[in-house]
Design an enzyme around this catalytic site. Structure first.
Site, PDB file in Angstrom:
ATOM      1  CD  GLU A 266      42.209  30.955  32.536  1.00  0.00           C
ATOM      2  OE1 GLU A 266      42.373  31.844  31.776  1.00  0.00           O
ATOM      3  OE2 GLU A 266      42.767  30.741  33.463  1.00  0.00           O
TER       4      GLU A 266
ATOM      5  CG  HIS B 254      36.867  34.493  38.982  1.00  0.00           C
ATOM      6  ND1 HIS B 254      35.963  35.582  39.125  1.00  0.00           N
ATOM      7  CD2 HIS B 254      37.830  34.762  38.283  1.00  0.00           C
ATOM      8  CE1 HIS B 254      37.072  36.543  38.776  1.00  0.00           C
ATOM      9  NE2 HIS B 254      38.124  35.905  37.975  1.00  0.00           N
TER      10      HIS B 254
ATOM     11  CG  ASP C 265      34.000  37.359  40.338  1.00  0.00           C
ATOM     12  OD1 ASP C 265      33.789  36.816  39.653  1.00  0.00           O
ATOM     13  OD2 ASP C 265      34.397  36.795  41.888  1.00  0.00           O
ATOM     14  CG  HIS C 266      35.244  38.364  34.615  1.00  0.00           C
ATOM     15  ND1 HIS C 266      36.488  38.304  35.191  1.00  0.00           N
ATOM     16  CD2 HIS C 266      35.367  37.448  33.716  1.00  0.00           C
ATOM     17  CE1 HIS C 266      37.079  37.145  34.779  1.00  0.00           C
ATOM     18  NE2 HIS C 266      36.289  36.791  33.731  1.00  0.00           N
TER      19      HIS C 266
ATOM     20  CE  LYS D  62      46.346  32.086  34.582  1.00  0.00           C
ATOM     21  NZ  LYS D  62      45.331  32.514  34.025  1.00  0.00           N
TER      22      LYS D  62
ATOM     23  CB  ALA E  51      40.231  51.254  29.782  1.00  0.00           C
TER      24      ALA E  51
ATOM     25  CE  LYS F 156      33.057  34.040  32.774  1.00  0.00           C
ATOM     26  NZ  LYS F 156      33.830  34.079  31.451  1.00  0.00           N
TER      27      LYS F 156
ATOM     28  CE  LYS G 129      38.450  30.974  28.433  1.00  0.00           C
ATOM     29  NZ  LYS G 129      38.739  31.377  29.967  1.00  0.00           N
TER      30      LYS G 129
ATOM     31  CG  ASP H 125      50.584  61.675  40.536  1.00  0.00           C
ATOM     32  OD1 ASP H 125      50.498  60.820  41.133  1.00  0.00           O
ATOM     33  OD2 ASP H 125      51.820  62.056  40.267  1.00  0.00           O
ATOM     34  CB  VAL H 126      46.257  58.304  41.676  1.00  0.00           C
ATOM     35  CG1 VAL H 126      45.720  57.586  40.719  1.00  0.00           C
ATOM     36  CG2 VAL H 126      47.869  57.283  42.018  1.00  0.00           C
TER      37      VAL H 126
HETATM   38  C1  BG6 Z   1      40.852  36.567  35.878  1.00  0.00           C
HETATM   39  C2  BG6 Z   1      41.984  35.783  36.117  1.00  0.00           C
HETATM   40  O1  BG6 Z   1      40.256  36.874  36.698  1.00  0.00           O
HETATM   41  O2  BG6 Z   1      40.137  35.780  34.928  1.00  0.00           O
HETATM   42  C3  BG6 Z   1      43.013  35.358  34.867  1.00  0.00           C
HETATM   43  O3  BG6 Z   1      42.911  37.105  36.602  1.00  0.00           O
HETATM   44  C4  BG6 Z   1      41.951  34.322  34.047  1.00  0.00           C
HETATM   45  O4  BG6 Z   1      44.158  34.674  35.242  1.00  0.00           O
HETATM   46  C5  BG6 Z   1      40.595  35.032  33.759  1.00  0.00           C
HETATM   47  O5  BG6 Z   1      42.579  33.878  32.874  1.00  0.00           O
HETATM   48  C6  BG6 Z   1      39.744  33.883  33.286  1.00  0.00           C
HETATM   49  O6  BG6 Z   1      38.398  34.497  32.929  1.00  0.00           O
HETATM   50  P1  BG6 Z   1      37.235  34.040  31.671  1.00  0.00           P
HETATM   51  O7  BG6 Z   1      36.195  34.749  31.564  1.00  0.00           O
HETATM   52  O8  BG6 Z   1      38.378  33.755  30.439  1.00  0.00           O
HETATM   53  O9  BG6 Z   1      37.141  32.442  32.149  1.00  0.00           O
END
Ligand code: BG6
Length: 488
Positions: free
Chosen positions: A218, A242, A179-180, A342, A16, A184, A347, A87-88
């Site tokens: 990374e 991802h 899924d972030h 990792k 958050a 992007k 990166k 409290d959930v």
């Molecule tokens: C997350 C993973 O979903 O993505 C992390 O749980 C990882 O372990 C991260 O570090 C990487 O995201 P980004 O956007 O930095 O490539």
């Protein structure tokens, strides 16, 4: 946009602070939030509204991409934030919350549209969904939506159970699975680039493409997430979600005028065409790695099993490289090499498309400087598209010289992944969220890998931190006559 109540579970959590509040703030500045927007932050510990608002402000100052925070805007933004203890597992808390939300909605005199954002561990998803349903919070005169974060299950079975528990309260079209990587900016461009540029569209298949490489490396290690990561490993943490989503976004062939449903349907087709591995042959197409001690940016770092709270004998994977095949009309014969790790050298998240060299056979110039054409999408940390071509060397006319066409966008001007995704969810646009069927098919595809790891059918290669991973990952490509591009 209609009025929206944003109900955030896990309001004092890390996500958050780092992502959600800055994303909401930047959406607000860009006038992408509705006029009537209120936030109910929920958490276990006591917190007054002013203290909550002060925490939100602190998070903007630390993590917003816009560094200049104007006092007047900040005030307007922050006054809609309220905090409630919840409290959930406590049903009464949901009823009290409902009363407050209803009062607020009546004051505004608008339809009730509620977005529930679960920024909490997945073990709470089922309980929260059931309580939203039972308490009446899920009955709205407008719409309701659920936004959830990964991990979506630990394997196929648990993902199915999780989905089942959510479906008590929410229909598939109401669920937005974040899924972030799909948020992007470069990933959101892939489909448009392919479908709106004949120069790409015409070349997007096995007649011209030799292989495709998708890397997400990374430099960080396990950080403070030992408990989660040692159970997940690179395969669950990055690959199942991802990396497979990147593969889907890149390989769909969509008609023009694509709709959300088209994109999702095409992604499903890709997953269904992915050649399924069997656990016995996982070792010939998957490389499992774990980082050992090494050097990152000039500083010595410990190996994975010496990290705090990681068992000394852990065989958890921190690196995976895999060769995948899509058995369809467009992609048959094109190997896809995917890797993520990792404690790697740099990166970087990038996709490299290596083109075939048809001219070799038909008598084109032979020259040791000649390289295959490459189309490169750098996804992060910088966003860049480059095309690698061959041209004549003006100094030595007999010779070939590489030439690069490069387009670069500075990250600072771009909306962040979470801004894109939260903005889309508020608008009800689910294009860049993982549909249940995609999640299920992804788990199905990685299941033999999980089994093979579990039964130790795949060797665990230790690689030095600060390198490009185990040499076995280079051999995976070398056996097909290729190599990873841009490894330094
Ligand atoms: C997350 C993973 O979903 O993505 C992390 O749980 C990882 O372990 C991260 O570090 C990487 O995201 P980004 O956007 O930095 O490539």
């Amino acid at each position: 946009m209609e009025a929206i109540t944003f109900v955030l579970f896990g309001a004092t959590g890390d996500l958050a602070k780092r992502k959600i509040y800055p994303a909401l703030y930047n959406l607000f500045i860009d006038q992408k939030l509705p006029e009537s927007f209120s936030v109910f932050g929920l958490g276990r510990r006591e917190l007054s509204d002013p203290d909550f608002q002060a925490n939100v402000e602190k998070s903007l100052r630390m993590f917003s991409r816009r560094k200049v925070i104007d006092q007047e805007n900040l005030q307007k933004f922050i006054e809609v934030f309220r905090y409630r203890v919840l409290d959930v597992g406590h049903k009464e808390d949901y009823k009290t919350l409902l009363q407050e939300i209803e009062q607020q909605e009546q004051k505004l005199g608008t339809k009730s549209n509620r977005m529930f954002y679960l920024s909490v561990g997945p073990q709470f998803f089922g309980t929260i969904a059931a309580n939203i349903q039972e308490s009446g919070l899920g009955k709205t005169s407008g719409w309701k939506r659920l936004v959830i974060e990964k991990p979506f299950g630990h394997d196929l079975q648990s993902a199915r159970e999780l989905n089942e528990s959510l479906s008590i309260a929410f229909k598939e079209e109401e669920i937005f699975r974040i899924d972030h990587y799909l948020g992007k900016p470069m990933v959101q461009k892939l489909e448009v680039l392919q479908n709106n540029n004949p120069v790409f569209k015409a070349l997007w298949d096995n007649r011209y493409i030799a292989n495709i490489q998708i890397t997400s490396n990374e430099t960080v290690g396990v950080e403070e997430r030992a408990g989660y990561y040692d159970q997940a490993g690179a395969v669950r943490d990055m690959f199942q979600n991802h990396m497979l989503q990147l593969l889907m976004m890149l390989t769909t062939h969509s008609p023009n005028n694509t709709t959300n449903d088209d994109v999702r349907e095409k992604k499903k087709i890709v997953m269904n065409s992915l050649e399924q591995l069997h656990k016995e042959d996982v070792k010939s197409s998957v490389i499992r790695g774990q980082y050992g001690a090494g050097v990152i940016d000039g500083n010595p770092v410990v190996g994975y099993t010496s990290e705090p709270n990681i068992p000394e004998d852990s065989s958890n994977d921190t690196f995976i490289a895999a060769k995948l095949k899509i058995d369809d009309y467009f992609w048959r014969g094109v190997p896809f090499y995917i890797r993520t790790g990792k404690r790697m050298k740099e990166k970087s998240t990038r996709i490299v498309i290596e083109f075939k060299e048809p001219l070799k056979k038909s008598g084109g110039t032979q020259d040791e400087n000649k390289k295959p054409n490459l189309l490169v999408f750098e996804i992060s940390p910088d966003e860049r598209i480059s095309l690698h071509l061959n041209t004549r060397d003006p100094q030595n006319k007999e010779k070939i010289k590489p030439m690069y066409i490069d387009f670069h966008e500075t990250q600072a001007n771009l909306p962040e992944a979470y801004e894109n995704l939260i903005g889309d969810a508020l608008n009800g646009d689910s294009t860049f969220f993982a549909h249940w069927e995609e999640v299920e098919l992804s788990w199905q595809w990685v299941e033999p890998i999980l089994e093979a790891y579990n039964e130790n059918l795949v060797p665990l290669h230790i690689y030095a931190a600060g390198t490009n991973g185990p040499s076995a990952s280079d051999e995976l490509l070398a056996q097909d006559g290729y190599h990873w591009w841009f490894d330094q």
